[in-house]
Design a protein around this motif. Sequence first.
Motif, PDB file in Angstrom:
ATOM      1  N   THR A   1       0.711  -1.174   0.021  1.00  0.00           N
ATOM      2  CA  THR A   1       0.072  -0.068   0.025  1.00  0.00           C
ATOM      3  C   THR A   1       0.930   1.108   0.231  1.00  0.00           C
ATOM      4  OG1 THR A   1      -0.309   0.545   2.481  1.00  0.00           O
ATOM      5  CG2 THR A   1      -1.564  -1.058   1.593  1.00  0.00           C
ATOM      6  N   GLY A   2       0.273   2.355  -0.032  1.00  0.00           N
ATOM      7  CA  GLY A   2       0.746   3.761  -0.143  1.00  0.00           C
ATOM      8  C   GLY A   2       1.262   4.514   0.945  1.00  0.00           C
TER       9      GLY A   2
ATOM     10  N   THR B   1     -15.397  -3.816   5.301  1.00  0.00           N
ATOM     11  CA  THR B   1     -15.225  -3.009   4.334  1.00  0.00           C
ATOM     12  C   THR B   1     -15.000  -1.652   4.928  1.00  0.00           C
ATOM     13  OG1 THR B   1     -15.853  -2.311   2.373  1.00  0.00           O
ATOM     14  CG2 THR B   1     -17.631  -2.368   4.003  1.00  0.00           C
ATOM     15  N   LYS B   2     -14.310  -0.866   4.213  1.00  0.00           N
ATOM     16  CA  LYS B   2     -13.920   0.701   4.639  1.00  0.00           C
ATOM     17  C   LYS B   2     -14.254   1.556   3.429  1.00  0.00           C
ATOM     18  CE  LYS B   2     -10.743   3.604   6.763  1.00  0.00           C
ATOM     19  NZ  LYS B   2     -11.948   4.059   8.013  1.00  0.00           N
ATOM     20  N   ILE B   3     -15.329   2.440   3.808  1.00  0.00           N
ATOM     21  CA  ILE B   3     -15.724   3.261   2.427  1.00  0.00           C
ATOM     22  C   ILE B   3     -15.403   4.605   2.840  1.00  0.00           C
ATOM     23  CG2 ILE B   3     -17.964   3.714   1.167  1.00  0.00           C
ATOM     24  CD1 ILE B   3     -19.007   0.866   1.843  1.00  0.00           C
ATOM     25  N   GLN B   4     -14.904   5.173   1.847  1.00  0.00           N
ATOM     26  CA  GLN B   4     -14.661   6.729   1.937  1.00  0.00           C
ATOM     27  C   GLN B   4     -15.984   7.348   1.329  1.00  0.00           C
ATOM     28  OE1 GLN B   4     -10.818   7.973   1.424  1.00  0.00           O
ATOM     29  NE2 GLN B   4     -11.622   9.986   0.422  1.00  0.00           N
ATOM     30  N   ILE B   5     -16.963   7.957   1.941  1.00  0.00           N
ATOM     31  CA  ILE B   5     -17.893   8.820   1.317  1.00  0.00           C
ATOM     32  C   ILE B   5     -17.689  10.221   1.076  1.00  0.00           C
ATOM     33  CG2 ILE B   5     -20.459   9.363   1.518  1.00  0.00           C
ATOM     34  CD1 ILE B   5     -20.881   6.634   2.852  1.00  0.00           C
ATOM     35  N   ASN B   6     -17.549  10.589  -0.399  1.00  0.00           N
ATOM     36  CA  ASN B   6     -17.189  11.910  -0.546  1.00  0.00           C
ATOM     37  C   ASN B   6     -18.587  12.701  -0.868  1.00  0.00           C
ATOM     38  OD1 ASN B   6     -14.593  11.405  -0.119  1.00  0.00           O
ATOM     39  ND2 ASN B   6     -14.344  11.258  -2.511  1.00  0.00           N
TER      40      ASN B   6
ATOM     41  N   PHE C   1     -17.214  14.645  -7.976  1.00  0.00           N
ATOM     42  CA  PHE C   1     -16.686  13.711  -8.865  1.00  0.00           C
ATOM     43  C   PHE C   1     -15.187  13.639  -9.290  1.00  0.00           C
ATOM     44  CE2 PHE C   1     -16.479  12.148 -13.492  1.00  0.00           C
ATOM     45  CZ  PHE C   1     -16.535  10.885 -12.920  1.00  0.00           C
ATOM     46  N   LEU C   2     -14.684  14.816  -9.846  1.00  0.00           N
ATOM     47  CA  LEU C   2     -13.471  14.841 -10.437  1.00  0.00           C
ATOM     48  C   LEU C   2     -12.078  14.515  -9.264  1.00  0.00           C
ATOM     49  CD1 LEU C   2     -11.407  15.362 -12.710  1.00  0.00           C
ATOM     50  CD2 LEU C   2     -11.627  17.408 -12.303  1.00  0.00           C
ATOM     51  N   ASP C   3     -12.153  15.095  -8.173  1.00  0.00           N
ATOM     52  CA  ASP C   3     -11.465  14.841  -7.142  1.00  0.00           C
ATOM     53  C   ASP C   3     -11.502  13.580  -6.713  1.00  0.00           C
ATOM     54  OD1 ASP C   3     -10.555  17.406  -7.312  1.00  0.00           O
ATOM     55  OD2 ASP C   3     -11.827  18.127  -5.623  1.00  0.00           O
ATOM     56  N   SER C   4     -12.827  13.054  -6.635  1.00  0.00           N
ATOM     57  CA  SER C   4     -12.873  11.570  -6.050  1.00  0.00           C
ATOM     58  C   SER C   4     -12.083  10.688  -7.242  1.00  0.00           C
ATOM     59  CB  SER C   4     -14.420  10.961  -6.139  1.00  0.00           C
ATOM     60  OG  SER C   4     -14.913  11.885  -5.156  1.00  0.00           O
ATOM     61  N   LEU C   5     -12.300  10.989  -8.410  1.00  0.00           N
ATOM     62  CA  LEU C   5     -11.641   9.845  -9.156  1.00  0.00           C
ATOM     63  C   LEU C   5     -10.252  10.077  -9.297  1.00  0.00           C
ATOM     64  CD1 LEU C   5     -11.937   7.971 -11.976  1.00  0.00           C
ATOM     65  CD2 LEU C   5     -11.859  10.153 -13.305  1.00  0.00           C
ATOM     66  N   ASN C   6      -9.681  11.271  -9.169  1.00  0.00           N
ATOM     67  CA  ASN C   6      -8.014  11.497  -8.977  1.00  0.00           C
ATOM     68  C   ASN C   6      -7.501  10.979  -7.663  1.00  0.00           C
ATOM     69  OD1 ASN C   6      -7.728  12.363 -11.637  1.00  0.00           O
ATOM     70  ND2 ASN C   6      -8.223  14.671 -11.055  1.00  0.00           N
ATOM     71  N   SER C   7      -8.277  10.796  -6.809  1.00  0.00           N
ATOM     72  CA  SER C   7      -7.734  10.287  -5.489  1.00  0.00           C
ATOM     73  C   SER C   7      -7.473   8.931  -5.519  1.00  0.00           C
ATOM     74  CB  SER C   7      -9.069  10.445  -4.202  1.00  0.00           C
ATOM     75  OG  SER C   7     -10.103   9.187  -4.646  1.00  0.00           O
ATOM     76  N   LEU C   8      -8.054   8.232  -6.655  1.00  0.00           N
ATOM     77  CA  LEU C   8      -7.762   6.808  -6.959  1.00  0.00           C
ATOM     78  C   LEU C   8      -6.105   6.558  -7.321  1.00  0.00           C
ATOM     79  CD1 LEU C   8     -10.735   5.275  -8.665  1.00  0.00           C
ATOM     80  CD2 LEU C   8     -10.347   5.342  -6.277  1.00  0.00           C
ATOM     81  N   PHE C   9      -5.807   7.808  -8.256  1.00  0.00           N
ATOM     82  CA  PHE C   9      -4.473   7.862  -8.714  1.00  0.00           C
ATOM     83  C   PHE C   9      -3.385   8.373  -7.800  1.00  0.00           C
ATOM     84  CE2 PHE C   9      -7.600   8.059 -12.371  1.00  0.00           C
ATOM     85  CZ  PHE C   9      -7.515   6.849 -12.771  1.00  0.00           C
ATOM     86  N   SER C  10      -3.798   9.334  -6.848  1.00  0.00           N
ATOM     87  CA  SER C  10      -2.829   9.795  -6.165  1.00  0.00           C
ATOM     88  C   SER C  10      -2.791   8.846  -4.665  1.00  0.00           C
ATOM     89  CB  SER C  10      -3.242  11.380  -5.661  1.00  0.00           C
ATOM     90  OG  SER C  10      -4.542  11.008  -4.846  1.00  0.00           O
ATOM     91  N   SER C  11      -3.305   8.107  -4.787  1.00  0.00           N
ATOM     92  CA  SER C  11      -3.343   7.096  -3.573  1.00  0.00           C
ATOM     93  C   SER C  11      -4.051   7.712  -2.248  1.00  0.00           C
ATOM     94  CB  SER C  11      -2.002   6.125  -3.224  1.00  0.00           C
ATOM     95  OG  SER C  11      -1.892   5.580  -2.298  1.00  0.00           O
TER      96      SER C  11
ATOM     97  N   ASN D   1      -6.687   8.079  -1.238  1.00  0.00           N
ATOM     98  CA  ASN D   1      -8.030   7.432  -0.631  1.00  0.00           C
ATOM     99  C   ASN D   1      -7.969   6.183   0.193  1.00  0.00           C
ATOM    100  OD1 ASN D   1      -7.093   6.151  -3.212  1.00  0.00           O
ATOM    101  ND2 ASN D   1      -8.860   4.613  -2.613  1.00  0.00           N
ATOM    102  N   ILE D   2      -8.828   5.868   0.917  1.00  0.00           N
ATOM    103  CA  ILE D   2      -8.664   4.697   1.750  1.00  0.00           C
ATOM    104  C   ILE D   2      -9.911   4.091   1.553  1.00  0.00           C
ATOM    105  CG2 ILE D   2      -8.273   3.662   3.993  1.00  0.00           C
ATOM    106  CD1 ILE D   2      -6.657   5.898   4.697  1.00  0.00           C
ATOM    107  N   GLY D   3      -9.654   2.747   1.076  1.00  0.00           N
ATOM    108  CA  GLY D   3     -10.808   1.863   0.980  1.00  0.00           C
ATOM    109  C   GLY D   3     -11.382   2.279  -0.213  1.00  0.00           C
ATOM    110  N   LYS D   4     -13.081   1.961  -0.250  1.00  0.00           N
ATOM    111  CA  LYS D   4     -13.821   2.169  -1.374  1.00  0.00           C
ATOM    112  C   LYS D   4     -14.400   3.363  -1.499  1.00  0.00           C
ATOM    113  CE  LYS D   4     -16.695   1.605  -4.765  1.00  0.00           C
ATOM    114  NZ  LYS D   4     -15.988   1.922  -6.257  1.00  0.00           N
ATOM    115  N   VAL D   5     -14.070   4.177  -2.587  1.00  0.00           N
ATOM    116  CA  VAL D   5     -14.696   5.432  -2.859  1.00  0.00           C
ATOM    117  C   VAL D   5     -15.969   5.699  -3.420  1.00  0.00           C
ATOM    118  CG1 VAL D   5     -13.955   7.691  -3.972  1.00  0.00           C
ATOM    119  CG2 VAL D   5     -12.012   6.517  -2.935  1.00  0.00           C
TER     120      VAL D   5
END
Lengths: 360, 360
Positions: A201-202, A327-332, A338-348, A350-354
């Motif tokens: 993990t990151g 499970t761990k869910i990060q609710i935005n 939307f755009l920030d949520s998507l990019n959180s996947l690439f910047s690592s 996020n934690i858990g499911k976005v």
Amino acid sequence: MGEEVKNTSEEEMWVVESKEWYLASYAPHGVPTSDHLKLRTVRLSLSPDSIPDAHVAVEMLLFSIDPYLRGRFTGTLDGLYFPQFQLNQVITIFGIGRVRRSKDSKYKEGDLVLSASFPVAEYCVMSSSEIVAKIDTASGISLPDYLSFLGVPGFAAWLGIEVVGDPKPGSNVLISAASGGVGMIAGQLAKLRGCRVIGSTGSDEKVRLIKEEFGYDGGFNYNKEPDLDAVLSKFFPDGIDVYLDNVGGKMLESVLNHVNKFARIPLCGMISQYNKVWTEREGIRNLLNMVGKEVRMEGFLLKTHFNRFGDFAKEMDGYIKQGKIKTKIQINNGIGTFLDSLNSLFSSSNIGKVVIQVKP
Amino acid sequence: MGEEVKNTSEEEMWVVESKEWYLASYAPHGVPTSDHLKLRTVRLSLSPDSIPDAHVAVEMLLFSIDPYLRGRFTGTLDGLYFPQFQLNQVITIFGIGRVRRSKDSKYKEGDLVLSASFPVAEYCVMSSSEIVAKIDTASGISLPDYLSFLGVPGFAAWLGIEVVGDPKPGSNVLISAASGGVGMIAGQLAKLRGCRVIGSTGSDEKVRLIKEEFGYDGGFNYNKEPDLDAVLSKFFPDGIDVYLDNVGGKMLESVLNHVNKFARIPLCGMISQYNKVWTEREGIRNLLNMVGKEVRMEGFLLKTHFNRFGDFAKEMDGYIKQGKIKTKIQINNGIGTFLDSLNSLFSSSNIGKVVIQVKP
């Protein structure tokens, strides 16, 4: 005339303003920005007359933010081969909505429904054939869980471990992006099979999480490991039997130096490579190891295996009800994220499911 | 005293001079030279007294020269993971010999026998347990054919096509090193399955050969194709379903840009990469295509599948007797040609299966 005015007025009562995300320009490489994905407000009628037969009007509640989406607006078919969104087209996505009006007897107002092709919008009118399932609110399963355990990441994790990877009790399993939506579930499924499971993990916080919350036997923060070879030697003195790859690149190459005979590498995704055109991607130099170790590496997509969704959901439902899996869910909050949520996947970051909750 | 002299003299009658190739130094990269592999002459007794029980004395007739051998004297386990020859040790190899003396009732003088671990020598004394099979001279199959159709390359081709690749009738199949020992047989096996088969080879003469002799539907000379992508587009307008990889490197990368959904890539070997240490090998940048196209790539080794050798030999025997499959064998004369024979595999100067006839 008066009636016309009245009709217009009644019709007007059904009109809603709906924010929606659309594709303004393709992003062949790099992190997508507000130049590529834009928010706009449209007016939409939910009146009985404006809804065709076999269609439903839906108010969107939750969206599932998953890495594969990145491959749908590169403007090429490069790597993931998903159909590309057209310019000016609304982005569509896996999510949950509430039926507001129905022209299909199978659905009624208030029903909660799942679809893999909801627009990233506040409201929509869509063909009821796009609905995947109706949610049983008496199930005791929370709505976000339908997008985690029982949604895209849960099914991907299940396919990666149970179908493609198929580790045996005692197998040494490595999972990358281990605290992400897929990784956290995959690790637990492998543990339920009796495997020894290590996660990459990151961040140190995520290492703690996968060990304390998700029951991983160990984990490491790849950002702190300049020598991946050394860390894999440390965590896998007996080699790696199954590697669920969510990241590609250097990690995949390093793993290939530590695989055991007949190792399996299910390729779920390669998030480290999505923002690059293919000639810029990291080359894997040691595929020859796959000959000597007789390794099987195999890519898989969810839609190919939809005929197994029932088996998956039944098994997962059992684990959830028995409390065997977490499970761990990060609710935005808000469709605007939307755009920030998507990019959180690439910047690592996020934690858990976005998940996006459309209305905070 | 007289008797002792007589015994010494009788014993001396059984002594032969035997040339043999041994490993003088490891060759981690580059083309192996006479610094690494050297010829020496040893004296060996084939007398009854000097042969232990359950051993045989064998005069070597033919050796099978195969690319995997390169991986046995790199001095590392890099890539192929074959056991390394020890310094000063005689090289061992697949071949055919004639029993000259036997201390095992299963074998008698004159028997022709196959082994996967004959020394590259003129004579040897070895445990009879190392013998794989006795050759039935009434079979009508020539001795070199036992090293081609029915030997290492035939079995590798059969595993690559029938077991791992498993193309269907009508599948589009690409085979690299198509006129080599494995390729020529693999192409014909794929044709027998009703596939459309294209071969990649290293000369125009070989392109002609695979089309005219081995029934390939088409072929190209990769040395004349600076743009592999273009040549694959031309020969595979409908994409590639199965690629039997014998070469690795740029060809594998290009193929991954042309694979169809659910393509299979059996990895038989990667001869273009054997003379390099792994960090020097060509990186494959587009493995992400394996996700989008759900490709399975799988390495295999012959010894893992020895339990299928009987199935293979029976099927192949049928094809040979029905004239359904052809082979081309390049016979190099004399044990002295061993180093040049091996290197001919890497310079692509060989055509078909390379065999050494020990005595011209």
